[in-house]
Design an enzyme around this catalytic site. Structure first.
Site, PDB file in Angstrom:
ATOM      1  N   LYS A  30      16.386  17.906  -3.707  1.00  0.00           N
ATOM      2  CA  LYS A  30      15.953  18.166  -2.333  1.00  0.00           C
ATOM      3  C   LYS A  30      15.298  19.564  -2.266  1.00  0.00           C
ATOM      4  O   LYS A  30      15.873  20.541  -2.762  1.00  0.00           O
ATOM      5  CB  LYS A  30      17.169  18.112  -1.410  1.00  0.00           C
ATOM      6  CG  LYS A  30      16.818  18.294   0.044  1.00  0.00           C
ATOM      7  CD  LYS A  30      18.057  18.282   0.917  1.00  0.00           C
ATOM      8  CE  LYS A  30      17.660  18.606   2.346  1.00  0.00           C
ATOM      9  NZ  LYS A  30      18.784  18.986   3.175  1.00  0.00           N
TER      10      LYS A  30
ATOM     11  N   LYS B  63     -16.923   0.265   4.664  1.00  0.00           N
ATOM     12  CA  LYS B  63     -15.804  -0.208   3.835  1.00  0.00           C
ATOM     13  C   LYS B  63     -16.073  -1.606   3.288  1.00  0.00           C
ATOM     14  O   LYS B  63     -15.771  -1.904   2.133  1.00  0.00           O
ATOM     15  CB  LYS B  63     -14.510  -0.214   4.655  1.00  0.00           C
ATOM     16  CG  LYS B  63     -13.980   1.194   4.933  1.00  0.00           C
ATOM     17  CD  LYS B  63     -12.743   1.208   5.821  1.00  0.00           C
ATOM     18  CE  LYS B  63     -12.503   2.627   6.314  1.00  0.00           C
ATOM     19  NZ  LYS B  63     -11.400   2.740   7.258  1.00  0.00           N
TER      20      LYS B  63
ATOM     21  N   ASN C 126       3.128   6.243   7.325  1.00  0.00           N
ATOM     22  CA  ASN C 126       2.342   6.091   8.555  1.00  0.00           C
ATOM     23  C   ASN C 126       3.080   5.151   9.495  1.00  0.00           C
ATOM     24  O   ASN C 126       4.174   4.690   9.183  1.00  0.00           O
ATOM     25  CB  ASN C 126       0.936   5.588   8.223  1.00  0.00           C
ATOM     26  CG  ASN C 126       0.993   4.312   7.418  1.00  0.00           C
ATOM     27  OD1 ASN C 126       1.470   3.293   7.894  1.00  0.00           O
ATOM     28  ND2 ASN C 126       0.535   4.373   6.174  1.00  0.00           N
TER      29      ASN C 126
ATOM     30  N   ASP D 118      -3.457   7.162   1.425  1.00  0.00           N
ATOM     31  CA  ASP D 118      -4.542   7.544   0.518  1.00  0.00           C
ATOM     32  C   ASP D 118      -4.120   8.665  -0.429  1.00  0.00           C
ATOM     33  O   ASP D 118      -4.720   8.858  -1.476  1.00  0.00           O
ATOM     34  CB  ASP D 118      -5.760   8.006   1.332  1.00  0.00           C
ATOM     35  CG  ASP D 118      -6.407   6.839   2.054  1.00  0.00           C
ATOM     36  OD1 ASP D 118      -6.513   5.762   1.448  1.00  0.00           O
ATOM     37  OD2 ASP D 118      -6.792   7.003   3.233  1.00  0.00           O
TER      38      ASP D 118
ATOM     39  N   PHE E 102      -8.654  -4.772   5.946  1.00  0.00           N
ATOM     40  CA  PHE E 102      -8.430  -4.350   7.331  1.00  0.00           C
ATOM     41  C   PHE E 102      -8.934  -2.916   7.464  1.00  0.00           C
ATOM     42  O   PHE E 102      -8.944  -2.175   6.490  1.00  0.00           O
ATOM     43  CB  PHE E 102      -6.931  -4.385   7.675  1.00  0.00           C
ATOM     44  CG  PHE E 102      -6.469  -5.745   8.135  1.00  0.00           C
ATOM     45  CD1 PHE E 102      -6.348  -6.789   7.230  1.00  0.00           C
ATOM     46  CD2 PHE E 102      -6.185  -5.981   9.475  1.00  0.00           C
ATOM     47  CE1 PHE E 102      -5.949  -8.044   7.641  1.00  0.00           C
ATOM     48  CE2 PHE E 102      -5.775  -7.234   9.894  1.00  0.00           C
ATOM     49  CZ  PHE E 102      -5.653  -8.270   8.982  1.00  0.00           C
TER      50      PHE E 102
ATOM     51  N   LYS F 226     -16.226  -1.853  -0.700  1.00  0.00           N
ATOM     52  CA  LYS F 226     -15.075  -2.501  -1.350  1.00  0.00           C
ATOM     53  C   LYS F 226     -15.363  -3.963  -1.732  1.00  0.00           C
ATOM     54  O   LYS F 226     -14.478  -4.677  -2.161  1.00  0.00           O
ATOM     55  CB  LYS F 226     -13.845  -2.387  -0.446  1.00  0.00           C
ATOM     56  CG  LYS F 226     -13.490  -0.924  -0.092  1.00  0.00           C
ATOM     57  CD  LYS F 226     -12.135  -0.763   0.559  1.00  0.00           C
ATOM     58  CE  LYS F 226     -11.950   0.664   1.073  1.00  0.00           C
ATOM     59  NZ  LYS F 226     -10.558   1.036   1.346  1.00  0.00           N
TER      60      LYS F 226
HETATM   61  N1  CTP Z   1      -6.655   0.359   1.215  1.00  0.00           N
HETATM   62  C1  CTP Z   1      -6.190   0.211  -0.069  1.00  0.00           C
HETATM   63  N2  CTP Z   1      -5.812   1.308  -0.779  1.00  0.00           N
HETATM   64  C2  CTP Z   1      -5.895   2.541  -0.248  1.00  0.00           C
HETATM   65  C3  CTP Z   1      -6.374   2.692   1.081  1.00  0.00           C
HETATM   66  C4  CTP Z   1      -6.756   1.582   1.769  1.00  0.00           C
HETATM   67  O1  CTP Z   1      -6.099  -0.919  -0.553  1.00  0.00           O
HETATM   68  N3  CTP Z   1      -5.525   3.596  -0.951  1.00  0.00           N
HETATM   69  C5  CTP Z   1      -7.080  -0.841   1.961  1.00  0.00           C
HETATM   70  C6  CTP Z   1      -6.242  -1.178   3.172  1.00  0.00           C
HETATM   71  O2  CTP Z   1      -5.199  -2.079   2.827  1.00  0.00           O
HETATM   72  C7  CTP Z   1      -7.240  -1.814   4.107  1.00  0.00           C
HETATM   73  C8  CTP Z   1      -8.557  -1.131   3.740  1.00  0.00           C
HETATM   74  O3  CTP Z   1      -8.379  -0.594   2.444  1.00  0.00           O
HETATM   75  O4  CTP Z   1      -7.380  -3.189   3.879  1.00  0.00           O
HETATM   76  C9  CTP Z   1      -9.020  -0.064   4.659  1.00  0.00           C
HETATM   77  O5  CTP Z   1      -8.005   0.885   4.820  1.00  0.00           O
HETATM   78  P1  CTP Z   1      -8.251   2.161   5.754  1.00  0.00           P
HETATM   79  O6  CTP Z   1      -7.025   3.029   5.673  1.00  0.00           O
HETATM   80  O7  CTP Z   1      -8.754   1.740   7.089  1.00  0.00           O
HETATM   81  O8  CTP Z   1      -9.471   2.860   5.058  1.00  0.00           O
HETATM   82  P2  CTP Z   1      -9.645   3.817   3.841  1.00  0.00           P
HETATM   83  O9  CTP Z   1     -10.469   3.083   2.831  1.00  0.00           O
HETATM   84  O10 CTP Z   1      -8.342   4.377   3.362  1.00  0.00           O
HETATM   85  O11 CTP Z   1     -10.566   4.957   4.455  1.00  0.00           O
HETATM   86  P3  CTP Z   1     -10.195   6.075   5.557  1.00  0.00           P
HETATM   87  O12 CTP Z   1      -8.693   6.311   5.434  1.00  0.00           O
HETATM   88  O13 CTP Z   1     -11.012   7.210   5.156  1.00  0.00           O
HETATM   89  O14 CTP Z   1     -10.597   5.479   6.896  1.00  0.00           O
END
Ligand code: CTP
Length: 401
Positions: free
Chosen positions: A288, A336, A209, A278, A322, A340
């Site tokens: 490759k 969240k 990302n 995720d 975050f 969490k």
């Molecule tokens: N996070 C994490 N592990 C993941 C995804 C997210 O530890 N696999 C943590 C990030 O570091 C951040 C928080 O969860 O502190 C929120 O991440 P975000 O990407 O905004 O949310 P998600 O929980 O992944 O939900 P979505 O992508 O559906 O918005």
């Protein structure tokens, strides 16, 4: 963060003098009063008017102009300064300061100063390597002058090597470090995650990302400045490790998960600013993947939600997450924070001007599990990091973590 601090910024002659303009502007945005002294050759590169407009103060260029204060000008500036910064500092200026030569406004003022002096050199690589210059730098370091190391890269002269003026953000970071006496996190271990993760598809490709890690690195830098032991678990970024921070590099979400859970027992505060993928490719090809005329579908598998797992194990630790959203910021962030088990979440909206990936600023809301919301208007990521740590320090005081 630098409210009402007087910074005397010395600018020497070199192409990097233009970067001192950005530094001036950033210092002012943090509340500092900036007083610029330019050497004669600096005025060949940037006009005094530029610095005057940026600093809103008269720029000093001539030792023999009529003093603005009742005291002799260089003495008055020396007394006024909370810190001196020389950026860019030439070999000539470093040589003068190391050898007690005070023959212009900048060298005389610095020599009359009793406050910290931060020197950011910029020069040709061979000049920097010259043993005489190195001896002068070592002599100044031994006297307590603080150096912000020059960076490597393509220099204005066409040579490649060390000698580029450090990034204004790094110089600013050092100034804050010197002037910020808050040590309220001493004795605590702060675990910070930052940057993106990369999920390999084959030996040449990965899913990732746009995260650059700037927000997490700002948190790590400020936590270290406030006295904490800081452990930074970082995905791939181009950023320099902040002063005094222990850094562990990881690539994938799984690697981050393993590293963070291993470090959890020794951590008091965990701040998870990393943008964790995720999903990862369900299979990683050993070779490759070659193209064909057909469409290619990639199956993805779920990565662990590291923060969710930490929430289950947190105990009395402080856990901050975050959230970056593109819609329904507060509603999504609240889900969240509860799911969490966080103390609070730092939520930002990618569509808001000044927030998001790669910027030096952010606009955030701090949201806790009870629905308490604190909105923070546009600020530098360093300032936002300081506010986040203020809230954590307050919480620690209340709960005696
Ligand atoms: N996070 C994490 N592990 C993941 C995804 C997210 O530890 N696999 C943590 C990030 O570091 C951040 C928080 O969860 O502190 C929120 O991440 P975000 O990407 O905004 O949310 P998600 O929980 O992944 O939900 P979505 O992508 O559906 O918005």
């Amino acid at each position: 963060m630098l409210q009402d601090k007087n910074i005397v910024l010395g600018v020497c002659g070199g192409i990097a003098a233009y970067k001192a303009c950005e530094l001036t502007s950033r210092l002012r945005k943090l509340g500092a009063r900036v007083h610029v002294i330019m050497t004669k050759s600096a005025t060949e590169f940037v006009t005094p008017l530029t610095f005057q407009s940026l600093s809103l103060n008269q720029v000093v260029t001539d030792q023999f102009s009529a003093p603005r204060y009742w005291e002799i000008e260089h003495i008055s500036l020396a007394k006024l300064a909370d810190a001196f910064v020389i950026a860019p500092a030439t070999a000539n200026m470093i040589g003068k300061l190391a050898n007690g030569i005070a023959d212009d406004m900048l060298s005389t003022t610095v020599m009359a100063a009793k406050t910290p002096v931060i020197i950011a050199p910029a020069m040709n690589t061979n000049m920097l390597d010259n043993p005489v210059v190195q001896r002068n730098i070592d002599a100044l370091k031994a006297l307590g002058y603080i150096f912000v190391e020059p960076e490597e890269g393509l220099l204005a002269c066409g040579d490649v090597g060390k000698g580029k003026l450090a990034d204004p953000a790094a110089i600013l970071e050092r100034i804050l470090h010197v002037l910020n006496p808050k040590k309220d996190l001493a004795g605590k271990t702060v675990l910070v995650t930052a940057g993106p993760t990369q999920e390999a598809l084959d030996p040449v490709r990965f899913i990732t990302n746009h995260s650059t890690g700037k927000m997490g690195y700002a948190v790590a830098a400020i936590a270290a400045r406030r006295g904490a032991r800081v452990v930074l678990v970082s995905g791939p970024t181009c950023l320099k490790t902040p002063e005094g921070v222990e850094r562990h590099n990881v690539r994938s979400a799984l690697e981050m998960f393993e590293k963070v859970t291993a470090l959890l027992p020794e951590s008091d505060i965990i701040i998870k600013s990393a943008a964790v993928a995720d999903y990862a490719p369900a299979e990683v090809s050993g070779q490759k993947i070659k193209k064909s005329d057909d469409e290619l579908n990639i199956a993805l598998k779920r990565n662990p939600d590291i923060l969710y797992e930490l929430g289950k194990m947190k105990g009395s630790r402080i856990l901050v997450g975050f959230a970056m959203e593109t819609e329904n910021l507060v509603e999504n962030a609240l889900v969240k924070v509860k799911k969490k088990n966080l103390d609070f979440i730092v939520a930002n909206d990618l569509n808001v001007e000044g927030a998001g990936f790669g910027t030096d600023t952010n606009v955030v809301k701090l949201i806790d599990g009870d629905g308490g919301i604190e909105s923070i208007s546009i600020k530098s990521k360093l300032e936002i990091a300081d506010i986040i740590l203020d809230r954590i320090a307050d919480k620690m005081k209340r709960t005696c973590v």
